[in-house]
Design an enzyme around this catalytic site. Structure first.
Site: not given
Length: 556
Positions: A186, A486
């Site tokens: 994250h 992606c």
């Protein structure tokens, strides 16, 4: 004397400044017994602290927007977990103070996560941060966090909680270095969104003394402690050269000989759109729709709410390509109304498309909302399913799209090795592929993307991962269809050239990386990219692959 350390570079750029360390963790509260008559008051104190922390995390997410908002809202839900709160109440009822009950309840849950396999173990840092915030509030002490400083600095920490990373002030925090984390953690993703140079998975980072001058190269992962004047000058010159190249490269993505490679943006919601437009994104290559579902883990958002959010994004890219990923729930993104709570290994269980096929009404509502949002708009809408394993999965998704009346291209994400190995079969049912390299690496190497100890296996330069990319791209070319990337691999300017050489037809990344990738592609021909790709695949490891590609592109 200058010394060199090497971690994993996760966010481009160079930062030179003095070290400031993250505040220390909250001290363990004392284990004291409280009278029975105070139990109800202590339970109320605990509930109030939990709600205050959840509200603070949500507010931080609203301020940060985009990727950070989704991560912080997930943390807020973690703070309010009903099982955790029930455990806190039980501990208080038998004599624990509110702060001790919270500390012990979280410790028990932490042990469960740590022993539940590497995928869930990666959430321990987030859980610790929530615990620390609640305990600090109950003790009435400041929450340890980003240090106060009037002068710019390089932040060094064992790890950075999303709540800290999301609101870093890039005018003060020149860059950051952590001991833990990986290229797809994250904090790494949020660092790229902020445009802050960052290096993670650096053993011994915490031993660098406060105030030490260091230079951080977020591209190479190198840290220079007490850099020489010559080193600083070289790094600053390289940064200036890179800045000039970024300014010179404009327009659509293309190689030096004109081979078009559309550069698209990864977004988490409408809040990410302005940055993508400013960076010159040619559309959206990954619209993560989870942000809508994290507001309420017990209920799916209404069709009307979804239509409004989707339309905001679609309207920002008239005539552009917008690729929407339907809800990817499960594993580290649990939702009470969708995902089972008792799976022994959620990462290998019911997640992504499997979850949606088990709850067809949720998928149907989302697809219908997308169809309505795109009505009368001149956008090129494409919709893809996460975690597709085989042709049967692809067919089930395409059938659901048709049943919802969705006029769009239907695609499949390649995140499971089986989908790459059987890509031509999958492409009999869908019109495009999109490679999610983060999860594809995780499942290929059995290496959790949140665990720093296995970060070398999460390196997208691993030749085995490049082989799977090549297989997918070759299958798409044979079928006359497209195959984009992606995952975070697309944000590496050098690797972007290699991916192009492997046959990838578009690249999608965080908005901050688009100028770097555009400038890199513009320097090389397609033939050079193909030679670099071949050299990388011929290597035996990630470092060797990176060096081999660099050698080809630098003409060595």
């Amino acid at each position: 004397m200058e010394t060199t350390l090497r971690g994993v570079g996760v966010s481009h750029g160079v930062a030179i400044g003095e070290v400031r360390h993250m505040g220390t963790a909250v001290l363990e509260p004392p284990a004291k017994q409280i009278p029975a008559e105070e139990a109800e008051r202590e339970q109320q104190r605990a509930r109030q602290a939990v709600e205050a922390v959840a509200a603070d995390l949500t507010a931080r997410g609203n301020l940060a927007g985009g990727e950070a908002q989704a991560v912080l809202e997930a943390q807020a839900l973690m703070a309010q977990d009903p099982e955790l709160m029930a455990d806190v109440d039980r501990r208080i009822a038998v004599g624990s103070s509110a702060e001790r009950a919270v500390y012990d309840a979280f410790a028990a849950y932490r042990e469960l996560l740590a022993n539940a396999g590497e995928y869930l173990a990666g959430r321990v840092a987030d859980l610790d941060d929530v615990r620390n915030r609640i305990v600090a509030r109950l003790l009435g002490v400041p929450m340890p966090g980003v240090p106060d400083s009037d002068e710019p600095y390089v932040l060094v920490a064992r790890d950075l909680a999303p709540a800290d990373t999301a609101l870093l002030d890039p005018t003060l925090v020149l860059g950051f270095v952590t001991e833990e984390g990986g290229p797809t953690s994250h904090s790494a993703i949020l660092a790229r969104a902020l445009g802050v140079p960052a290096v993670v998975a650096l053993p011994g980072a915490g031993e660098i003394a406060e105030g030490t001058l260091i230079a951080v190269d977020g591209s190479s992962g190198e840290i220079f402690v007490n850099p020489t004047e010559e080193r600083r000058a070289a790094l600053e010159a390289a940064a200036a050269e890179r800045k000039a190249a970024l300014a010179a490269a404009t327009g659509p993505g293309a190689t030096a000989d004109g081979h078009k490679v559309p550069l698209l943006a990864n977004i988490g919601g409408p809040a990410d759109v302005p940055a993508a437009v400013e960076a010159g994104a040619e559309g959206v290559g990954l619209f993560r729709t989870e942000f809508l579902f994290l507001d309420d883990s017990k209920n799916a958002p209404s069709e009307e709410k979804q239509v409004e959010a989707y339309r905001q994004v679609l309207e920002a890219f008239p005539e552009g390509r917008v690729v929407v990923r339907v809800l990817d729930a499960g594993a580290d993104k649990p939702l009470d109304f969708l995902t089972p709570g008792d799976e022994p290994n959620p990462a290998l269980g019911v997640r992504g498309l499997r979850t949606l096929l088990d709850h067809p009404e949720v998928l149907r509502t989302q697809l219908t909302a997308l169809a309505k949002a795109a009505e009368v708009l001149p956008v090129h809408l494409e919709v893809m399913a996460p975690m597709v394993a085989d042709r049967a999965d692809a067919k089930a998704f395409a059938d659901a799209c048709r049943a919802a009346g969705l006029r769009a291209k239907y695609g499949a994400m390649v995140e499971i090795p089986s989908a790459a190995l059987r890509a031509r079969s999958v492409l009999q049912e869908v019109e495009f592929l999109s490679l999610g390299t983060n999860d594809l690496a995780q499942y290929t190497f059995a290496a959790d993307r949140q665990v720093g100890a296995v970060s070398r296996l999460q390196d997208p330069w691993q030749p085995a991962l490049l082989d799977l990319v090549a297989l997918s791209a070759e299958a798409a070319r044979a079928e006359g269809k497209s195959c984009g990337v992606c995952g975070e691999a697309a944000s590496d300017p050098l690797l972007a050239c290699v991916l192009t050489g492997l046959g990838v037809t578009s690249l999608s990344m965080g908005a901050a990386s688009i100028p770097y990738v555009r400038a890199s592609l513009a320097k090389f021909t397609l033939a050079q990219c193909e030679r670099a790709a071949a050299a990388a695949r011929a290597a035996d490891g990630a470092d060797e692959a990176r060096n081999a590609a660099q050698a080809v592109l630098s003409g060595e």
